[in-house]
Design an enzyme around this catalytic site. Structure first.
Site, PDB file in Angstrom:
ATOM      1  N   ARG A 164       0.839  -1.188   0.000  1.00 55.93           N
ATOM      2  CA  ARG A 164       0.000   0.000   0.000  1.00 55.93           C
ATOM      3  C   ARG A 164       0.881   1.247   0.000  1.00 55.93           C
ATOM      4  O   ARG A 164       2.030   1.213   0.445  1.00 55.93           O
ATOM      5  CB  ARG A 164      -0.909   0.020   1.231  1.00 55.93           C
ATOM      6  N   LYS A 188      -1.177  -3.049   8.210  1.00 63.67           N
ATOM      7  CA  LYS A 188      -2.244  -2.706   9.144  1.00 63.67           C
ATOM      8  C   LYS A 188      -2.045  -3.428  10.471  1.00 63.67           C
ATOM      9  O   LYS A 188      -1.631  -4.586  10.504  1.00 63.67           O
ATOM     10  CB  LYS A 188      -3.598  -3.071   8.542  1.00 63.67           C
ATOM     11  N   HIS A 258      -3.324   2.057  -5.519  1.00 62.57           N
ATOM     12  CA  HIS A 258      -3.923   0.760  -5.205  1.00 62.57           C
ATOM     13  C   HIS A 258      -4.072  -0.107  -6.456  1.00 62.57           C
ATOM     14  O   HIS A 258      -4.162  -1.334  -6.345  1.00 62.57           O
ATOM     15  CB  HIS A 258      -5.280   0.952  -4.526  1.00 62.57           C
ATOM     16  N   ARG A 261      -1.417  -2.530  -6.567  1.00 60.76           N
ATOM     17  CA  ARG A 261      -1.657  -3.674  -5.667  1.00 60.76           C
ATOM     18  C   ARG A 261      -2.553  -4.711  -6.357  1.00 60.76           C
ATOM     19  O   ARG A 261      -2.292  -5.919  -6.297  1.00 60.76           O
ATOM     20  CB  ARG A 261      -2.301  -3.154  -4.388  1.00 60.76           C
ATOM     21  N   HIS A 284      -2.918  -9.800   3.784  1.00 55.61           N
ATOM     22  CA  HIS A 284      -4.319 -10.011   4.140  1.00 55.61           C
ATOM     23  C   HIS A 284      -4.408 -10.976   5.324  1.00 55.61           C
ATOM     24  O   HIS A 284      -3.738 -12.006   5.336  1.00 55.61           O
ATOM     25  CB  HIS A 284      -5.094 -10.621   2.959  1.00 55.61           C
ATOM     26  N   TYR A 293      -9.303 -11.640  -6.266  1.00 52.35           N
ATOM     27  CA  TYR A 293      -8.479 -11.666  -7.470  1.00 52.35           C
ATOM     28  C   TYR A 293      -8.726 -12.906  -8.311  1.00 52.35           C
ATOM     29  O   TYR A 293      -8.465 -12.896  -9.510  1.00 52.35           O
ATOM     30  CB  TYR A 293      -7.007 -11.526  -7.084  1.00 52.35           C
TER      31      TYR A 293
END
Length: 312
Positions: A164, A188, A258, A261, A284, A293
């Site tokens: 990111r 994150k 993004h 990504r 993730h 995806y």
């Protein structure tokens, strides 16, 4: 909490019904859960509307809160015309807040499993071809762009790692392992992950470090990998602007940070990478998030079949 907007959000929440509990909850999200201030501000905005509704419904204390009040608030949001995505985000904030109060023994019964969450629409990101990405990567011009080496390294890393923009902004010099060819990324929740880098990306990082960064460095950005023209650390907005500028030059106006990504993940899976590996590289927490995806691949296959098969 030095962020002015976040401080204002907390001040507005404190006087409301269950405001003190919400205040402690939002502080916990930053201190213990490690969420970004932007995320916590979003939670605060969602909780403010919920607490105002609770006050009108006579639920001023955690013990007075029940499924009827929560369901009524979420139903009101949907009926007011909010998008499913916004309503789903608000429901998630409310559910997390209630679970927090349950963990503090402020609420006896866990009724969160009875809360129906508005479903997010499945908005699949746009798929960009490898040819488009290569054109974008080649768009910096050594004769035209003052920070050619920096910008080239930024574009190459974003595509090579799938990270990111906020993660790229936090990169430090020590996070790059040139010998083994990987970078250490903080995502994150302050979770760290290792992401392999292509040889071309490593080469562009070296060029930047050797040819541009020494002249740019100031004390304010001493440890950061990517610096502005004033020597300050680049933030995600700076990186977004850099990417948008080169994307426009490459003739891809809707491309964002993004999009790199999405392209990273889609191209890996198209090349035969397994879903779990892509999940790890993207950071993730659940493979379910990564599965979007596979849907992109399915849609792409269907479109290819329609376009090229005689019976399509």
């Amino acid at each position: 909490m030095r962020d002015v907007q976040l401080s204002n959000t907390l001040k507005k929440i404190s006087p409301l019904a269950m405001g003190s509990e919400a205040y402690e909850f939002l502080n916990m999200l930053i201190v213990e859960a490690g969420l970004s201030k932007e995320t916590v501000k979003s939670y605060g905005k969602d909780l403010r509307g919920f607490l105002e509704y609770c006050g009108r419904m006579g639920a001023a204390k955690p013990a007075e809160l029940g499924i009827d009040t929560v369901s009524g608030y979420l139903r009101m949001q949907v009926e007011s015309g909010l998008s499913p995505a916004t309503a789903a985000r608000s429901a998630a904030a409310v559910r997390t807040f209630i679970k927090y109060m349950i963990s503090r023994n402020l609420i006896d019964n866990d009724f969160t499993i009875l809360i129906e969450t508005p479903q997010r629409p499945e908005n699949l990101p746009e798929v960009y071809s490898i040819e488009q990405i290569i054109k974008l990567l080649d768009s910096p011009d050594i004769e035209r762009d003052k920070f050619f080496y920096r910008d080239k390294a930024i574009l190459e890393i974003l595509y090579a790692s799938g990270m990111r923009a906020s993660e790229l902004a936090r990169l430090e010099n020590k996070d790059i392992n040139f010998r083994l060819g990987y970078l250490r990324c903080t995502g994150k929740g302050n979770k760290e992950r290792l992401v392999p880098l292509a040889n071309s990306s490593i080469s562009h990082i070296r060029n930047y470090l050797e040819r541009e960064r020494p002249a740019m460095e100031k004390p304010a950005g001493a440890g950061n990998l990517f610096l502005s023209r004033l020597g300050n650390p680049l933030d995600r907005t700076n990186i977004w602007r850099i990417v948008k500028g080169y994307a426009a030059r490459a003739g891809i106006p809707n491309f964002t940070t993004h999009s790199f990504r999405h392209s990273f993940a889609t191209h890996l899976l198209s090349g035969g990478a397994d879903l779990r590996s892509v999940q790890e590289m993207l950071g993730h927490s659940s493979v379910t998030t990564t599965q979007i995806y596979t849907h992109l691949q399915e849609n792409q296959l269907i479109e290819t079949h329609k376009k090229h098969h005689p019976r399509g």
